[in-house]
Each structure stands twice: as C-alpha cells, then as structure tokens.
Design a protein around this motif. Structure first.
Motif, PDB file in Angstrom:
ATOM      1  N   PRO A  45      26.111  -7.920 -41.437  1.00 19.48           N
ATOM      2  CA  PRO A  45      27.044  -6.938 -40.863  1.00 19.48           C
ATOM      3  C   PRO A  45      28.188  -6.687 -41.850  1.00 19.48           C
ATOM      4  CG  PRO A  45      26.839  -8.903 -39.449  1.00 19.48           C
ATOM      5  CD  PRO A  45      26.043  -9.163 -40.671  1.00 19.48           C
ATOM      6  N   PRO A  46      28.733  -5.466 -41.911  1.00 22.81           N
ATOM      7  CA  PRO A  46      29.723  -5.092 -42.928  1.00 22.81           C
ATOM      8  C   PRO A  46      30.958  -5.993 -42.949  1.00 22.81           C
ATOM      9  CG  PRO A  46      29.073  -3.167 -41.626  1.00 22.81           C
ATOM     10  CD  PRO A  46      28.381  -4.341 -41.040  1.00 22.81           C
ATOM     11  N   TYR A  47      31.343  -6.567 -41.798  1.00 20.84           N
ATOM     12  CA  TYR A  47      32.580  -7.361 -41.804  1.00 20.84           C
ATOM     13  C   TYR A  47      32.344  -8.866 -41.902  1.00 20.84           C
ATOM     14  CZ  TYR A  47      34.857  -2.969 -41.240  1.00 20.84           C
ATOM     15  OH  TYR A  47      35.285  -1.691 -41.473  1.00 20.84           O
ATOM     16  N   ALA A  48      31.097  -9.270 -42.117  1.00 24.50           N
ATOM     17  CA  ALA A  48      30.815 -10.697 -42.329  1.00 24.50           C
ATOM     18  C   ALA A  48      31.473 -11.131 -43.639  1.00 24.50           C
ATOM     19  CB  ALA A  48      29.320 -10.929 -42.384  1.00 24.50           C
ATOM     20  N   LYS A  49      31.966 -12.376 -43.668  1.00 26.61           N
ATOM     21  CA  LYS A  49      32.636 -12.902 -44.855  1.00 26.61           C
ATOM     22  C   LYS A  49      31.602 -13.457 -45.848  1.00 26.61           C
ATOM     23  CE  LYS A  49      37.323 -13.544 -44.595  1.00 26.61           C
ATOM     24  NZ  LYS A  49      37.964 -12.557 -43.847  1.00 26.61           N
ATOM     25  N   ILE A  50      31.830 -13.186 -47.123  1.00 24.19           N
ATOM     26  CA  ILE A  50      30.938 -13.702 -48.163  1.00 24.19           C
ATOM     27  C   ILE A  50      30.821 -15.226 -48.084  1.00 24.19           C
ATOM     28  CG2 ILE A  50      30.669 -13.988 -50.670  1.00 24.19           C
ATOM     29  CD1 ILE A  50      29.949 -11.189 -49.738  1.00 24.19           C
ATOM     30  N   GLU A  51      31.948 -15.907 -47.848  1.00 23.53           N
ATOM     31  CA  GLU A  51      31.893 -17.380 -47.853  1.00 23.53           C
ATOM     32  C   GLU A  51      31.006 -17.946 -46.740  1.00 23.53           C
ATOM     33  OE1 GLU A  51      35.826 -18.998 -47.552  1.00 23.53           O
ATOM     34  OE2 GLU A  51      36.437 -17.454 -46.108  1.00 23.53           O
ATOM     35  N   ASP A  52      30.822 -17.158 -45.677  1.00 19.34           N
ATOM     36  CA  ASP A  52      29.958 -17.640 -44.600  1.00 19.34           C
ATOM     37  C   ASP A  52      28.478 -17.374 -44.880  1.00 19.34           C
ATOM     38  OD1 ASP A  52      32.230 -18.407 -43.227  1.00 19.34           O
ATOM     39  OD2 ASP A  52      32.439 -16.424 -42.279  1.00 19.34           O
ATOM     40  N   LEU A  53      28.223 -16.476 -45.793  1.00 17.41           N
ATOM     41  CA  LEU A  53      26.837 -16.071 -46.065  1.00 17.41           C
ATOM     42  C   LEU A  53      26.256 -16.718 -47.315  1.00 17.41           C
ATOM     43  CD1 LEU A  53      27.227 -12.227 -45.537  1.00 17.41           C
ATOM     44  CD2 LEU A  53      25.981 -13.789 -44.035  1.00 17.41           C
ATOM     45  N   MET A  54      27.139 -17.030 -48.284  1.00 17.35           N
ATOM     46  CA  MET A  54      26.653 -17.444 -49.607  1.00 17.35           C
ATOM     47  C   MET A  54      25.912 -18.782 -49.539  1.00 17.35           C
ATOM     48  SD  MET A  54      30.276 -18.602 -51.265  1.00 17.35           S
ATOM     49  CE  MET A  54      31.043 -20.178 -50.822  1.00 17.35           C
ATOM     50  N   GLY A  55      24.964 -18.955 -50.472  1.00 16.93           N
ATOM     51  CA  GLY A  55      24.317 -20.251 -50.634  1.00 16.93           C
ATOM     52  C   GLY A  55      25.252 -21.131 -51.455  1.00 16.93           C
ATOM     53  N   THR A  56      25.502 -22.363 -51.008  1.00 19.21           N
ATOM     54  CA  THR A  56      26.502 -23.182 -51.694  1.00 19.21           C
ATOM     55  C   THR A  56      25.862 -24.187 -52.630  1.00 19.21           C
ATOM     56  OG1 THR A  56      26.490 -24.620 -49.795  1.00 19.21           O
ATOM     57  CG2 THR A  56      28.234 -22.975 -49.904  1.00 19.21           C
ATOM     58  N   ASN A  57      24.542 -24.334 -52.506  1.00 19.18           N
ATOM     59  CA  ASN A  57      23.867 -25.342 -53.310  1.00 19.18           C
ATOM     60  C   ASN A  57      23.336 -24.659 -54.577  1.00 19.18           C
ATOM     61  OD1 ASN A  57      22.734 -27.686 -54.066  1.00 19.18           O
ATOM     62  ND2 ASN A  57      21.716 -28.058 -52.110  1.00 19.18           N
ATOM     63  N   VAL A  58      24.257 -24.329 -55.502  1.00 15.23           N
ATOM     64  CA  VAL A  58      23.900 -23.479 -56.632  1.00 15.23           C
ATOM     65  C   VAL A  58      23.297 -24.301 -57.764  1.00 15.23           C
ATOM     66  CG1 VAL A  58      24.705 -21.763 -58.275  1.00 15.23           C
ATOM     67  CG2 VAL A  58      25.798 -21.957 -56.039  1.00 15.23           C
ATOM     68  N   ILE A  59      22.117 -23.917 -58.189  1.00 13.37           N
ATOM     69  CA  ILE A  59      21.495 -24.577 -59.333  1.00 13.37           C
ATOM     70  C   ILE A  59      21.949 -23.837 -60.587  1.00 13.37           C
ATOM     71  CG2 ILE A  59      19.297 -25.076 -60.462  1.00 13.37           C
ATOM     72  CD1 ILE A  59      18.131 -25.294 -57.604  1.00 13.37           C
ATOM     73  N   SER A  60      22.521 -24.581 -61.550  1.00 16.75           N
ATOM     74  CA  SER A  60      23.092 -23.924 -62.723  1.00 16.75           C
ATOM     75  C   SER A  60      22.652 -24.635 -63.990  1.00 16.75           C
ATOM     76  CB  SER A  60      24.611 -23.948 -62.619  1.00 16.75           C
ATOM     77  OG  SER A  60      25.040 -25.285 -62.511  1.00 16.75           O
ATOM     78  N   ALA A  61      23.049 -24.072 -65.131  1.00 20.41           N
ATOM     79  CA  ALA A  61      22.750 -24.681 -66.420  1.00 20.41           C
ATOM     80  C   ALA A  61      24.072 -24.804 -67.173  1.00 20.41           C
ATOM     81  CB  ALA A  61      21.785 -23.807 -67.204  1.00 20.41           C
ATOM     82  N   TYR A  62      24.113 -25.674 -68.179  1.00 16.64           N
ATOM     83  CA  TYR A  62      25.281 -25.737 -69.043  1.00 16.64           C
ATOM     84  C   TYR A  62      25.021 -24.941 -70.316  1.00 16.64           C
ATOM     85  CZ  TYR A  62      27.485 -29.129 -66.045  1.00 16.64           C
ATOM     86  OH  TYR A  62      28.082 -29.720 -64.976  1.00 16.64           O
ATOM     87  N   ALA A  63      26.076 -24.359 -70.872  1.00 15.61           N
ATOM     88  CA  ALA A  63      25.932 -23.548 -72.085  1.00 15.61           C
ATOM     89  C   ALA A  63      25.343 -24.381 -73.219  1.00 15.61           C
ATOM     90  CB  ALA A  63      27.277 -22.964 -72.485  1.00 15.61           C
TER      91      ALA A  63
END
Lengths: 451, 451
Positions: free
Chosen positions: B194-212
């Motif tokens: 929905p347009p007024y949903a907050k990004i922080e409530d929707l985002m995936g928090t378990n982010v897989i990342s790499a180091y430079a």
C-alpha cells in the motif's frame, strides 16, 4: 548485516534434530536464506528432513525443497504423502517443478497428475516435453504478458495482480492474440512513463528471442551477451511459450563450464557434486577413456618395437623418450585447450581456422626452437653430439606436430558436429605421443645409421 | 522479432564506411542492439569508428564505446577531443568508466579529471582505488538508497527521479545516516505494498553482502548461489560503497572459468580473445611452463639411465614405457581436473580432503586393475609372461600413484593459499611420469633380476 550472520552454527541445530526437536531446529534455521537451509539440512536422513520441512510455511517448504540435491528430493518424495507432495509442487516455480516431476518414477507421476490443477498439469506436460539440453527444457512459464493497447496504469495494475505468482515482473512481453511477441517493456520504463501512455508506444519492438529447440548454451550466451534479465522463448510458429531468466542462465553456464572442464581430462558427464558422487559413478566416468587410451598407446609400443635395433645400439635414446613425447603432448594440449575454450565462448568461429593454423605454425616453431635449445646441452652430456642433434631436431618437429594436432582436432570435431571439448588433453597427448615415437626413432634411425 | 532480424548485413555497411558515408552506415546500424553495433564496427580503423560514433546520440555513443575491445578504446581515446571524451565518459556507467580510465596513459588521465564534475571525479578515484581482482574493482556506484522512514509512495517517487541514471532500480538499499545497510527492498515489493506503508516495515533485514576487499570470484559465487540481481558491497567499516550486478557477475564467472580452463594446460593469463592475441603474447604464455616441464622431465631421463642394465637386457620393457607413464599421467590429470573444478565451484572444501583421499584410493585401485587386465595380454605377446607380470603390476601402482598426486596437489596448493588450478594436467602428468619411470624400472629390476 554482514556475512557473519550467514555462517550457520551447525552444533545446536544438529543437537535439536538428533533429539527430534524439529520445531526448535526450524526456529534456528528460519533466520537464514532458504538456499543455506537446504545446504544445511541435506546431510540428515530423509525422514528427519521431512519432519523439519513440516515446521516451515508451505512456500518456504517448496523453495527449500527445490534447492535440495535431486537424489534427496527423490528420497523425500517417498516420505511425503501425495497430498503434501501436491502442495509442495503447487508452490514450486514451474521450471523446478517440471525438472522434479521428470525424475519421479512413472507410477508416482501418474498418481500426482490428477490431483494438480489443470493449469499446472498442462504446464508440466508442456515443460517436460522438450528435449534435455534444449532451451525449452530450462525455460519457465512464469512471465507476464501485456496487450499493446494497455495504458501504463492498466499494465501496472496487471503486474500488481500477478506479481505474487511470477518469477519476474521486471520484463513483460507484449503479445497479440496469437501470442506472437510484438514488443518488450521493462517495469523500469512503465514506472517512468505517464500513467496514460500506451504500452505500444513505449515498448521496444526489436525483441531478441530464442527458440525452444535452440541449445540451452546458445540461449545462455545470448542472455550474457546482451545483459538480459530474461529472454523470451518461441515455438516453431514464433509463439511465446516461455522465458529463460538470468539466474537459470548462470546455473547453465556454470554447468557447461564444468562439463567442458571435465571433458578436458576425458571424464564423462558428471551429474551433481563430486563430493556426493558414488564410487562406481566416478569409476565408470573415468575408465572408458583410460582403457581406450591404453589401446591407442599400443601403436607407440609397436612403433618402438619396429626400431628395436637402433635402440639397442644407442640405449641413451631411451633416456629422452619421456621428455620428447611429453613435450609434444604438452604443447598439443595447450593448443587444444585454447581452441576448445575459444570455440565454447564464441571467440573463435570455423572461418578463423585457416588464419589461426598459420599463426599456430609460427608460434609452435618458436616454442619448439626454444625447447630444442633447452635440451641440447643435456643431450650432449648424456648421449654425445650425435644424440643431441637427433633430440633437438626431434623436439622442434614434435612440438610443431603436437600443436597442429591440438589446434586442428577441436575444429575437425566441430565441423563434424561433434563436441570440440572431446579434443581433451589426454586424447591429444596420446595422438602426439604416437606421432612423437615414430618421428623420434625414424629421425634417429636415419641420422645415426648414416652417421 | 525473431533472431533473424539480428544478423547484421555487413555488405552495405562496409560499402558506406569505405565511401565515408557515415550517416548512411549509422542509419543501417541503428536498428541493432548496441552490443552488436560494437562487435560490427570493431573491425574498422579508429578514425572511421570515431566518425561513425558521431552519428549516434551521446548515450548510445557511450554504451557502444564501453562494448568495444580495450585496445580499440585506447586508439579511439587518441582520436577523440578531450571535450568529446568527457561527454562519452559522463554517459558511461561508473564501473565501465573506471575500468576505461584506469587504462588511459597518466597524462591523459590528469587532463580529463579537472573537466569532469566533482561527483564523477570522486567516483572514478574511489572505484579505481581497489585492487584488481577484488570486488571493489568490479562494483558500480549506480544504486539507489532509501531512508527507512520513507513510505512506499515516497520511495517510488525517489526511484522515478533517479531511474534514468541508475544501472538498476530493482533493488534499493535502506541505509542509516552513516551509510550502514539496514535492509534491502525490491521494486517488486514496493509496487505490491500500500502507498503509505513504511519501508522499514517491508524491507528484508537479513542482508547478504560482500566486502570490497573480497575476491570478485567469491562475490560472484554468492550472487549465483542466492540468485541475486545485485549484491551490496561494504567497506571495512561496514558502510555501503557499491553494488555488483548480475550481468557483471556473469562476465566475471565466464572470465574465471576461462582462466581455470587455460591453467589446466599451463597457459598463462590471457587478456582478451585468442583471435586477437598477438603471436608473442601467445608464445610467452605457453613457453615458460613448457621449458619448466622439460627440466622436470630430466629426472625421468636420469631415472632411466640408472636402470640402463635391466633395459639393455630386456629391450621389450621400452615398448611399454609410453603406455605406462601415459596411463599414470592420464589418471592423475582426471583426478586433478575433478578436484580443481570442485574447489572452484565450492562443491568441495578443505575439510573433505581425508574422506576424498580414501575414496580415491578405492577408485584408483579399480581403474588400475581394469587397465592391468587390459595390458596383460599385450605384455605376454610382446615380452613373455615375466614382462607381462611386471607391466600389469606397474600399471596398478602407477595409476594409484598418479591419481593420488592429481587429487592431492590441488588441495596442497589451496592449503598454501596458491591457486589450485595451477595443478594442471601437464604438471600432474610430468610428476606422474617421473614416479612412473622409477616405479616401472625398479619393479622390473627387482622382479626380472631375481626371476
């Protein structure tokens, strides 16, 4: 947030599973990505995995299931009731589902089909009907089609509605009533355009596509070349029947590289991971070529027998036998490797052959000359000037012959519509060896007997 | 719509270019994808390409330019005025721009930097500062970041605003004021919410990342494993500094597979295509190992010299020399190839070593036994029962020793933090040959002299 979160701690999970505390184990696992969960639980018994999977929501069950090794999937299929299996199947992506279905025993296939919805049934039938190795066999039916008359607002509404079930909504295909592709449009473009702009005015009309009968490697090469997220797949009548996505393309590319790599050492096609392969599977994949090469080598034995006299007279010639035949084989396998890979990546095509042969002759002459100089001294030390001369001359000829065999074989195989990767190092080495023995002792016979 | 449209007709284009009718040639080329345009025009002189490029809009110029071979880019850089070059640079994606910039002569780099906008200047400085082969060196800075407090409507507005300049808007990274990654959200999810949903409530928090600083191969493996469109790249303080996208990952994966493939035949690192490589480059890439292997083989020569007596007495032993040492080498290069590829794809890790060695002993024994049976008959025919016994026994031992060398070498190299792919077929073959010669004649000496 960083990687460390992702290193699964196996200790507590194993303890829970050993004590049959599956909900506790699942609680710990739920923090991780479904790929990692699958790679963690694949070491347990099918029965335990079955209990564990039950602790997950059905769509996660389906995803974890699709990441398990094929043999484990089959074991689990025996554990699962037809009802649960149907639920898992419904939640798998169409391409994974068709792959899995294909491997089930026929009886099981027939008991499952009636329970699936008609759409899924048709989908499985269609996706499993393509030949293995073809684009049709790796494509998925999870894509969105749009009508050219849609406005961007209508298109967005359709994408929103279908997003849940589709593997990708980032590219949509615009088709006419006969499913012929008129254009392609990305979500990116739809989002940027005014809401009432027409899709037909925005879409790209120069659509690059693949045919379901094309080899999957060819289609993957196209995806990589154009940096596509997905490529549309057409049937013989140019109707859209599926798409291949970049992630499946990456899997196919890795599989193809591994296969070529293995062929380079005359290893048959390996299914799955080396770690899990059965002893007999590994034996079988290696023995055929090894034994064939043994019989190939009988010719070099016969060659040597023919020159028995010159050898008994100059026993020092034997000292250099491994050195010389190895050098020809090594130079040949270098050329073969360069050509096989260049043909596989499309860097080199058949029409480059004549020019490349010319270059190879020059390079091989340079290589042979350098190596001849390197061995001349050793030849003098071990066998005197006469033997040293024979060895140096043989080296130049052997390296050139080996290189030409190594370079030509992949082209010849490719011309005969065989896989160039069959021009493996051991095959080239054996061919170079036989030639090497004959060249070496012929030269020796001629030069030492008249000397 | 189908592929056929894509086959460029070179005839008329060549004619136009030869007559210096560049706008006519460009008109014909404009129907095709920029990749294909680059692959078509790269055969002409830099001056002609320069004139042709001028007929295209500046963003197409930049894209076509980025698909040209590196040496052609350098030639063109000489043709282009600093002003035009700056315009092209501005329109290239940050990772292509940094790559290109890195290769310019220093003087040219310094004349360009002041003309570029500060943001681009900083970007180039940052992207070119990472070590070659690292994730930092292949990442791009073209990504969108969002604030966790945004609503979906605000996020969509920001994406719309930035979409033109960004390589991908399909994944956005949610960062705090220190650029630490809090979560990741896909355009897919934003569109569905929905347009007024907050990004922080929707985002995936378990982010897989790499180091430079991670190797690029490691990061690519992660992208392929998790089927990511892009992976966020962090600096040592866990701040977001870039992303690596799936299309760059595909290029890196192909490059890595080619490199391992070439190492399998002791060919040095090849830059660019075999078709275009200079003769000297090819010579240089092959000669070092060939000469080293010559000197390695001197040991087998010395081994044979040591057993001169038994050889002169039983000259039939020489007939089987190529056969036996080839078999050991072939079996060894099979094992090495399996291990090198399995280590490269991550199928096998160091801790599997002990178990795999055990399996290899069993498999190699089976292979050796089968091959011993295959050669026994030939042994009897050419050398009598005594020689046949020596040959069969040698075959079993040689195949086992060769396989163990082939299997262990990649692990040992990996343990020493060297590239396992250096355990190439020729290296393993040479090691197996030396052992083979010693085993063969020792056994012959022992068995035939006491017989």
């Amino acid at each position: 947030m960083s990687d460390k979160v992702k290193e699964i701690e196996h200790g507590p999970i194993t303890t829970f599973i050993e004590n049959k505390q599956f909900s506790e184990a699942a609680e710990l696992l739920k923090e991780y990505h479904n790929v990692d969960i699958a790679h963690t639980i694949d070491r347990y018994e099918a029965e335990d995995i079955f209990q564990l999977l039950n602790e997950f929501p059905i769509d996660d069950q389906a995803e974890i299931f699709s990441y398990l090794p094929h043999n484990m999937q089959m074991d689990l299929a025996d554990e699962l009731s037809t009802k649960t299996l149907t639920a898992v199947l419904k939640n798998m992506s169409p391409d994974d589902r068709a792959d899995f279905f294909n491997q089930l025993p026929e009886g099981r296939q027939e008991s499952l089909l009636p329970i699936l919805a008609k759409a899924e049934r048709d989908d499985i039938r269609r996706l499993t009907s393509y030949e293995e190795g073809s684009t049709g066999a790796v494509m998925t039916s999870d894509y969105v089609t749009l009508s050219p008359a849609f406005t961007c607002r209508e298109a967005l509404a359709k994408l929103r509605e279908q997003a849940e079930d589709k593997e990708t909504i980032y590219n949509s295909y615009v088709v006419d009533e006969n499913r012929r592709v008129l254009g392609v449009i990305s979500l990116h473009e739809i989002i940027l355009a005014p809401p009432y702009a027409k899709i037909e005015d925005l879409m790209g009309t120069n659509v690059i596509s693949a045919y379901a009968s094309d080899s999957k490697e060819e289609t993957v090469r196209k995806i990589a070349k154009y940096d596509f997220l997905a490529i549309p797949v057409l049937d013989t009548e140019n109707r859209l029947v599926g798409i291949v996505t970049y992630d499946d393309a990456m899997d196919v590319a890795e599989e193809a590289a591994t296969e070529d790599f293995h062929k380079g050492a005359t290893i048959g096609k390996m299914v799955g991971r080396v770690r899990d392969a059965s002893l007999f599977h590994l034996y079988k994949n290696r023995i055929v070529w090894l034994v064939l090469l043994v019989f190939g080598n009988i010719f070099s034995g016969a060659g040597i027998a023919f020159f028995e006299d010159v050898i008994s007279e100059h026993i020092a010639l034997v000292f250099f036998l491994p050195l010389l035949i190895d050098s020809g084989g090594n130079a040949g396998s270098q050329s073969a490797t360069l050509m096989v890979r260049a043909l596989a990546t499309g860097d080199v095509v058949m029409r480059d052959w004549a020019r490349l042969i010319g270059r190879e002759v020059i390079i091989a002459f340079g290589l042979g000359l350098t190596m001849a100089i390197a061995v001349y001294g050793i030849g003098v030390y071990r066998g005197g000037f006469d033997v040293a001369m024979v060895i140096s001359l043989t080296m130049v000829v052997i390296v050139m012959v080996g290189s030409l065999i190594g370079m030509s074989l992949p082209f010849i195989l490719s011309r005969l519509n065989l896989d160039p990767a069959a021009a493996s190092a051991p095959l080239v080495t054996s061919m170079a060896d036989i030639s090497g023995v004959l060249i070496y002792f012929s030269l020796a016979n001629f030069l030492l007997n008249i000397a």
